[in-house]
Write an enzyme that holds these catalytic residues in place. Structure first.
Site, short mmCIF file in Angstrom:
data_model
loop_
_atom_site.label_atom_id
_atom_site.label_comp_id
_atom_site.label_asym_id
_atom_site.label_seq_id
_atom_site.Cartn_x
_atom_site.Cartn_y
_atom_site.Cartn_z
N CYS A 38 -6.01 -15.07 1.55
CA CYS A 38 -7.35 -14.58 0.72
C CYS A 38 -7.34 -15.16 -0.69
CB CYS A 38 -7.66 -13.12 0.36
SG CYS A 38 -6.02 -12.24 -0.13
N GLU A 97 -4.05 -3.99 -6.55
CA GLU A 97 -2.66 -3.70 -5.82
C GLU A 97 -1.77 -3.92 -7.00
OE1 GLU A 97 -2.93 -2.50 -2.05
OE2 GLU A 97 -3.63 -4.45 -1.39
N LYS A 154 0.68 -1.23 -0.16
CA LYS A 154 -0.04 -0.02 -0.04
C LYS A 154 0.97 1.14 0.11
CE LYS A 154 -3.74 -2.52 2.19
NZ LYS A 154 -4.50 -2.59 0.79
N GLU A 196 -9.10 -5.18 -1.27
CA GLU A 196 -8.77 -6.47 -1.54
C GLU A 196 -9.32 -7.54 -0.28
OE1 GLU A 196 -7.50 -9.79 -1.09
OE2 GLU A 196 -5.41 -8.96 -0.55
#
EC number: 1.2.1.8
Length: 481
Positions: free
Chosen positions: A286, A460, A164, A252
């Site tokens: 994830c 991202e 990030k 996300e």
């Protein structure tokens, strides 16, 4: 009282220095191996939040005025420092998360360093366009958004912080980053490293806290953009708060990804992909391919090899470089995973992997392989986020594509086949933000990563991330005077 093993200088990092405010709620960082408290921190109060905001607003304007190449050099130096301290950072991450050191050495700080290096190189290439309209013309400026908010998850703390921070800072933004309260430590190390690399005070600030801190930040009028990695439930709540102020978001979120194995697949490669996509990080990823679809012709050979390799996975001390599976992040999360396992058995799924002897402690869970799974079972519909694989059978291509897409999620998918024409055809048909062919869960910094449907908004990494941290300004120039 002895100082905890991994105690930082203070809870927060604001304006280039550590800051403490003991009036905030206590946050305990716990080693999930044995429940040892390795650090005691405090969540941010409103006073701390305002300090972070004021610092970031003040620093951002000056940072944005620097030459993009200069911003890039800071990120590149930070990447070099991270690589030089990879073992130190990996040990900290292992103690905070429980992930094996064999993983954190190659996939956590290392991935963060790759991202800093990638966006450090891109910074100097940021540019707009020029368009002719007769003798008049228009040019565009790619400008930073301002102060961005990053909210991290507990499974890849330093990697997510870097993913990030890197594009945000490369584009001339400042960032306030809130780590998960479950794993609060390594983001502070990233802030120290960026400062050492030459980042001006205030451009990257860390504030600790739970969801209430994230909510207060997300609704603050000074925040220009929010980027979150987390659950669908948390993402929906934060996105709603951000959009109330008409702020762009990058989300996300979760997944229930399909990993599809055709009869002609290389069995060993497919089994490796399934193990990586279900048991790496004890399944706490994830994008994991937790719905493993096997074409009937390969089912027997695949399961035989899979069960042999799962039985050989070493469960134990995550500081041992031979360990494959450590504990889950907490006892509470382990209990959540165990509830899903019990429910799968009640609903008729069959557990293939034999029971394993586990180390003492409350956060451990053995790897589980379920067969006899149907599409309607809870195990095939909801994200478990643990070392639990669901195996489903299929007959033909049309059948498996329809079933793979029959989910609210759309983060990722995997295809194992020697027929690359078929692989590319399926890649176009599968409803997922990322598709791997004959591989799984590989995420180089230059590859855009993110989901569709309820798995997220935006991307991202990759050059497209620049679009999420900048805004275009069009300038019309009349040549008629």
């Amino acid at each position: 009282m002895a100082t905890p093993l991994c105690q930082p200088a203070a809870s927060h990092f604001i304006d280039g220095t550590f800051i403490e405010d003991r009036t905030g709620p206590e946050i305990l960082s716990v080693n999930p191996v044995d429940g040892e408290i390795i650090a005691k921190l405090h969540g941010a109060t409103s006073c701390i939040i305002e300090k972070a905001i004021a610092s970031a607003k003040r620093a951002q304007k000056e940072w944005a005025r620097k030459e993009p190449a200069e911003r890039g050099r800071v990120l590149s130096r930070a990447a070099d420092i991270m690589r030089a301290r990879n073992r130190e950072l990996s040990v900290l991450e292992t103690r905070d998360t429980g992930k094996p050191i064999s993983e954190t050495l190659v996939a956590d700080a290392a991935s963060g360093a790759d991202c800093l290096e990638y966006f450090g190189a891109i910074a100097a290439t940021l540019s707009g366009d020029s368009i002719q309209f007769g003798e008049d013309w228009v040019y565009t400026r790619r400008e930073p958004l301002g102060v961005c908010l990053g909210i991290g998850a507990w499974n890849y703390p330093i990697q997510i912080a870097a993913w990030k921070a890197a594009p945000a800072l490369a584009c001339g933004n400042a960032m306030i980053f809130k780590p998960s309260e479950v794993t609060p430590l390594s983001a502070l190390k990233l802030a120290e490293i960026l400062t050492e690399a030459g980042l001006p005070p205030g451009v990257f600030n860390i504030v600790q806290g739970a969801g209430d801190v994230g909510a207060e930040l997300a609704t603050h009028p000074a925040i220009a953009k929010v980027s979150l990695t987390g659950s669908v439930k948390t993402g929906a709540r934060v996105a709603s708060a951000a959009m109330a102020g008409i702020r762009p978001v990058t989300m996300e979120l979760g997944g229930k990804s399909a990993l599809i194995v055709f009869d002609d697949a290389d069995v060993e490669a497919a089994v490796s992909g399934a193990i990586l996509g279900n048991f790496y990080s004890a399944g706490q990823i994830c994008s994991n391919g937790t719905r493993v679809f096997l074409q009937r012709g390969i089912r027997e050979a695949f399961l035989a090899r899979l069960l042999a390799r799962v039985a050989a996975l070493k469960i134990g001390d995550p500081m041992d470089e031979e360990t494959d599976i450590g504990p889950l992040v907490s006892a509470a999360h382990r209990n959540r995973v165990a509830t899903y396992v019990a429910r799968a058995e009640v609903e008729g799924a069959y557990q293939m992997a034999p029971p394993r002897k586990l180390p003492p402690g409350d956060a451990w869970h053995e790897p589980v392989v379920f067969t006899n799974v149907t599409d309607w079972m809870t195990l095939a519909r909801e994200e478990v986020f643990g070392p639990v694989m669901a195996v489903l059978d299929f007959d033909d291509e049309q059948d498996v594509v329809a079933r793979a897409n029959a989910t609210d999620f759309g983060l990722a998918a995997g295809i194992f086949t020697r027929d690359l024409v078929r692989a590319h055809r399926l890649a176009a048909e599968l409803e997922a933000g990322t598709v791997w062919i004959n591989a799984y869960n590989l995420t180089p910094a230059g590859m855009a990563f993110g989901g569709i449907k309820r798995s997220g908004i935006g991307r991202e990494n990759g050059r497209v991330a620049i679009d999420h941290y900048t805004q275009l300004k069009s300038v019309f120039v009349s040549m008629q005077t």
